[in-house]
Design an enzyme around this catalytic site. Sequence first.
Site, PDB file in Angstrom:
ATOM      1  N   ASN A   9       0.849  -1.192   0.000  1.00  0.00           N
ATOM      2  CA  ASN A   9       0.000   0.000   0.000  1.00  0.00           C
ATOM      3  C   ASN A   9       0.890   1.249   0.000  1.00  0.00           C
ATOM      4  O   ASN A   9       1.495   1.596   1.013  1.00  0.00           O
ATOM      5  CB  ASN A   9      -0.922  -0.027   1.224  1.00  0.00           C
ATOM      6  N   ASN A  11       0.141   4.364  -0.142  1.00  0.00           N
ATOM      7  CA  ASN A  11      -0.339   5.426   0.749  1.00  0.00           C
ATOM      8  C   ASN A  11       0.186   5.224   2.166  1.00  0.00           C
ATOM      9  O   ASN A  11       0.669   6.151   2.806  1.00  0.00           O
ATOM     10  CB  ASN A  11      -1.874   5.464   0.769  1.00  0.00           C
ATOM     11  N   LYS A  12       0.092   3.983   2.648  1.00  0.00           N
ATOM     12  CA  LYS A  12       0.589   3.674   3.988  1.00  0.00           C
ATOM     13  C   LYS A  12       2.096   3.887   4.062  1.00  0.00           C
ATOM     14  O   LYS A  12       2.608   4.437   5.030  1.00  0.00           O
ATOM     15  CB  LYS A  12       0.289   2.212   4.343  1.00  0.00           C
ATOM     16  N   ASP A  68      -1.779  -4.232  10.341  1.00  0.00           N
ATOM     17  CA  ASP A  68      -3.125  -4.426   9.831  1.00  0.00           C
ATOM     18  C   ASP A  68      -4.005  -3.462  10.597  1.00  0.00           C
ATOM     19  O   ASP A  68      -3.798  -3.231  11.798  1.00  0.00           O
ATOM     20  CB  ASP A  68      -3.609  -5.871  10.000  1.00  0.00           C
ATOM     21  N   PHE A 148      -7.180   8.178   2.461  1.00  0.00           N
ATOM     22  CA  PHE A 148      -7.543   6.977   1.712  1.00  0.00           C
ATOM     23  C   PHE A 148      -8.436   6.107   2.579  1.00  0.00           C
ATOM     24  O   PHE A 148      -8.661   6.396   3.749  1.00  0.00           O
ATOM     25  CB  PHE A 148      -6.288   6.216   1.250  1.00  0.00           C
ATOM     26  N   GLY A 149      -8.967   5.051   1.989  1.00  0.00           N
ATOM     27  CA  GLY A 149      -9.821   4.136   2.740  1.00  0.00           C
ATOM     28  C   GLY A 149     -11.077   4.825   3.247  1.00  0.00           C
ATOM     29  O   GLY A 149     -11.772   5.511   2.498  1.00  0.00           O
ATOM     30  N   ASP A 151     -11.237   7.294   5.335  1.00  0.00           N
ATOM     31  CA  ASP A 151     -10.946   8.638   5.841  1.00  0.00           C
ATOM     32  C   ASP A 151     -12.067   9.658   5.618  1.00  0.00           C
ATOM     33  O   ASP A 151     -12.350  10.457   6.511  1.00  0.00           O
ATOM     34  CB  ASP A 151      -9.633   9.170   5.262  1.00  0.00           C
ATOM     35  N   HIS A 176      -4.561   6.242  14.564  1.00  0.00           N
ATOM     36  CA  HIS A 176      -4.273   4.894  15.033  1.00  0.00           C
ATOM     37  C   HIS A 176      -2.902   4.427  14.552  1.00  0.00           C
ATOM     38  O   HIS A 176      -2.089   3.948  15.323  1.00  0.00           O
ATOM     39  CB  HIS A 176      -5.360   3.950  14.510  1.00  0.00           C
ATOM     40  N   ARG A 177      -2.635   4.585  13.255  1.00  0.00           N
ATOM     41  CA  ARG A 177      -1.353   4.157  12.694  1.00  0.00           C
ATOM     42  C   ARG A 177      -0.229   5.027  13.250  1.00  0.00           C
ATOM     43  O   ARG A 177       0.832   4.540  13.609  1.00  0.00           O
ATOM     44  CB  ARG A 177      -1.371   4.198  11.165  1.00  0.00           C
TER      45      ARG A 177
END
Length: 193
Positions: A9, A11-12, A68, A148-149, A151, A176-177
């Site tokens: 990913n 973006n991550k 994850d 992304f996702g 968001d 969180h990340r």
Amino acid sequence: MKLVFATNNLNKLAEVQKMLPSSIQLLSLSDLNCFDEIEETETTLEGNAQLKANYITEKFGYNCFADDTGLEVESLNGNPGVYSARYAGTENNSEKNMQKLLSELKDKSNRKAQFRTAIALNLNNEQFLFEGICKGEILTKKQGEKGFGYDPVFKPNGFNNSFAEITSEEKNSISHRGNAIQQLIRFLIKNKT
């Protein structure tokens, strides 16, 4: 120190690269010429993170970490949770996932939710786990173009805007990340590996 982030990913990857100190050289899976799709077959976020980290360490021999993340919605009994990326089908379509979520919450007054990230770090033949949580709520419609996702439909507590409306620096400071990665960074610096 070289450390592999076991993700495809982009973006991550970009989000995490901005947060790491210069003393840690982050390698992506493409840097290893690894284009394998590591299937997330576990039933927990921690299990999927461990599965991905173990795959890279065993196949390539690198110290690495994997994460994850799941969106856990209180009125949906913690769903979509570990299935967040595949909530509306196996094609990992963010738009369809958000539409399904909004549809399922249409008649619900409780919109409390949290993003939770689990990170598994494989370092010098040991494994360590880290967890980050960001509490908030699901909006009634998408707001914002960034991120992304999920968001655009997630508003963190203490903010008037969705994750897709705030800067990446703001998001990383509360997400969180971001929380889990900060724990990982503090651990790496403390252990000076």
